[in-house]
Design an enzyme around this catalytic site. Sequence first.
Site, PDB file in Angstrom:
ATOM      1  N   CYS A 164      -0.099  -8.052  11.546  1.00 21.36           N
ATOM      2  CA  CYS A 164       0.705  -9.217  11.898  1.00 21.36           C
ATOM      3  C   CYS A 164       2.183  -8.957  11.636  1.00 21.36           C
ATOM      4  O   CYS A 164       3.051  -9.514  12.310  1.00 21.36           O
ATOM      5  CB  CYS A 164       0.227 -10.452  11.128  1.00 21.36           C
ATOM      6  N   HIS A 183       6.437 -15.526   6.050  1.00 17.05           N
ATOM      7  CA  HIS A 183       5.305 -14.948   5.309  1.00 17.05           C
ATOM      8  C   HIS A 183       4.577 -16.072   4.587  1.00 17.05           C
ATOM      9  O   HIS A 183       5.189 -16.890   3.903  1.00 17.05           O
ATOM     10  CB  HIS A 183       5.786 -13.911   4.298  1.00 17.05           C
ATOM     11  N   HIS A 238       0.011 -13.460   5.461  1.00 16.20           N
ATOM     12  CA  HIS A 238       0.045 -13.420   6.925  1.00 16.20           C
ATOM     13  C   HIS A 238       1.476 -13.640   7.391  1.00 16.20           C
ATOM     14  O   HIS A 238       2.223 -14.428   6.794  1.00 16.20           O
ATOM     15  CB  HIS A 238      -0.876 -14.513   7.479  1.00 16.20           C
TER      16      HIS A 238
END
Length: 788
Positions: free
Chosen positions: A163, A578, A586
């Site tokens: 990601c 974040h 993630h």
Amino acid sequence: HQQTFLNQLREITGINDIQVLQQALKDSNGNLELAVAFLTAKNAKVPQLEEATYYQTALPGNDRYISVGSQADTNVIDLTGDDKDDLQRAIALSLEESNRAFRETGITDEEQAISRVLEASIAENKASLKRTHPEVWSDSPNPYDRKRQDNCPVGLKNVGNTCWFSAVIQSLFNLLEFRRLVLNFNPPANAQDLPRNQKEHRNLPFMRELRYLFALLVGSKRKYVDPSRAVEILKDAFKSNDSQQQDVSEFTHKLLDWLEDAFQIKAEEERDGEKPKNPMVELFYGRFLAVGVLEGKKFENTEMFGQYPLQVNGFKDLHECLEAAMIEGEIESLHSENSAKSGQEHWFTELPPVLTFELSRFEFNQALGRPEKIHNKLEFPPILYLDRYMHKNREITRIKRDEIKRLKEYLTVLQQRLERYLSYGSGPKRFPLVDVLQYALEFASSKPVCTSPVDDLGASAPASSTLPPQIPPSTIEQQGPSSSDVPSTSPVQRSVIHKPFTQSRIPPDLPMHPAPRHITEEELSVLEGCLHRWRTEVENDTRDLQESISRIHRTIELMYSDKTMVQVPYRLHAVLVHEGQANAGHYWAYIYDHHQNRWMKYNDISVTKSTWEELERDSFGGYRNASAYCLMYINDKEQYLIQEEFNKETGQMLVGMDTLPSDLRDYVKEDNKRFEKELEEWDAELAQKAQQEKLLSQIPRAPAPSPAPVQAGEPEYLEQPSRTDISKHLKEDSVQAINKALAEQEDRGPEAIMDTKLCTTVMGVAQKNPTKIGDRTLRNVLNVCAFL
């Protein structure tokens, strides 16, 4: 599918032990959210009931964060009335329940409350996972679910802890000047003759894959594309485990280094003898001048910077972070003749078109021996004026800084004075001075009302043993019954218990509420006048202090708003967010669409419209464990950064595939053909299944034999037919059905034998009851169909 879940667990929890992850997945029966709860809180009890009914988490700003529901005690006492008996019984019941729970479980109420908070936190984390972690590792079997709609932006597939890659790449791709540089990059002609260390660096292979990826993001017919080949090249660049999630700033540094090297090779090939210009350097790198005093000597150094790091802890907004970063140590010596102290100032001499700030939200906890994330709130504006940090404005900035420093010192004095007005007193309990004066005025104006508590008791006490709340029970017991208090018919007489230290009666002239005993009308008039005047003065002083504080705040905010200090505007282009802790989490990105004037949220394969309010909630921090980690601003006056391309001959704007070079256009067309083939194969498969179902529905089925009626004299259980008899009967039915199907095709000629529909019909009949037809018969029929 299991590997997909393991990748998700690894990214969310930061745990790399495959056995631990597999065991958690097994214990949760494949439930990802439950497995995360097991791994993040092994010692906490996982709520078995539905979170929506068992826990209700309050909204931000509410003092009650957690309220337990649907587990109400049956022993409920209504305390909304004035009955003091209910209050006493409620206290007794609470103590009894607390003691009973401790005796049974050995857990105190405080520990139970902490456990409930932990469980609610797990429930909130699970709800957050449902919101922010969709299934992005596996493709839908239906290609129409992966089809791009109406030229929407294309997402990037998460191929396992990537990601961070998606957030950075999408932010750069939507910077149109950067996109053009990558798409139009031509590898140097002498790439094969480069030194070995250049090949080992792998910047050119990565550049090739990045071009392909950008081309797919421009013209693909897919909803999202796979970046696996570019990610594979990056793996060798990081020393950490491949499964470990990478840091955005670390990856961005590496990416810009590779791109800089690739463009440097190309620039050196094109400009022999001249110092080549690297477009990556010109786009992302700036310079600042460091001036200061070290050991009594002044110095000046010019340094280049790319991503500018900023500390977050202890600051409320981006300007405070920048002020702290631009001034280090004691700097008074720079503005005076005394050069004994040390310190330095930073002044930007050249700002890059794309200015990136790294927000240091992670710090190492020495006590725990591990990194921790800083969740403090930090605000940042959509338009950032950087004039105050430019070297050319250093003199006026220093004057304004000195003025702001003086105003803040005066502001501190005013706030302390206001605090004394709003919090008056010397003990732990403080009250506003206005209220204190009001209480004194009410005390002076009140009249003493005296009454005998014993008389009140005899007149108002009910038949029960309930006591008035204002009289302690022990006092009444000490007094004992009297002839006037207790009826003569009472069967039980209470004995007097002598308590020498509390035997005395309450004075009968004790007032029911505080009031002055002796005060003349003249004294009261003077005191009331003073208290009224003092209260008015305090109210006026408080109002003046509040207005002065507000005025100083406005002055500080507008200090840099004059025309000379708003000449260098930078617009927020992308925010990398974040969510999680220091070791796991993630990433996603909010990117501004400069042509549609709206914010977009890029979360792996999901690309959706967003708002500034949503960006604030997820990026400022302070609310939950999501916050901005990187800010990308662009020079608002450099329109070429976001300007679309135009055809030089027609003057029309180029969009989509027209913006791609010929080699990339062919590459995207080939990929689109492969995707269209997937769609066609899916349609053909659906059509074939529909035709098969239609043919099978047309095959006549033998009616089920109706059971024979049981005769009166017959036994209840009859002998069942043998398996051989059933098999023989089914074989005959199958042969008849096959012969019928063949007869229907006779008038079509020999070609009918090759008809796949006929074969499908025959196979459907043969496989109708394979377990009862027999293996040999079924095998023969299938062999015949295979031959046909």
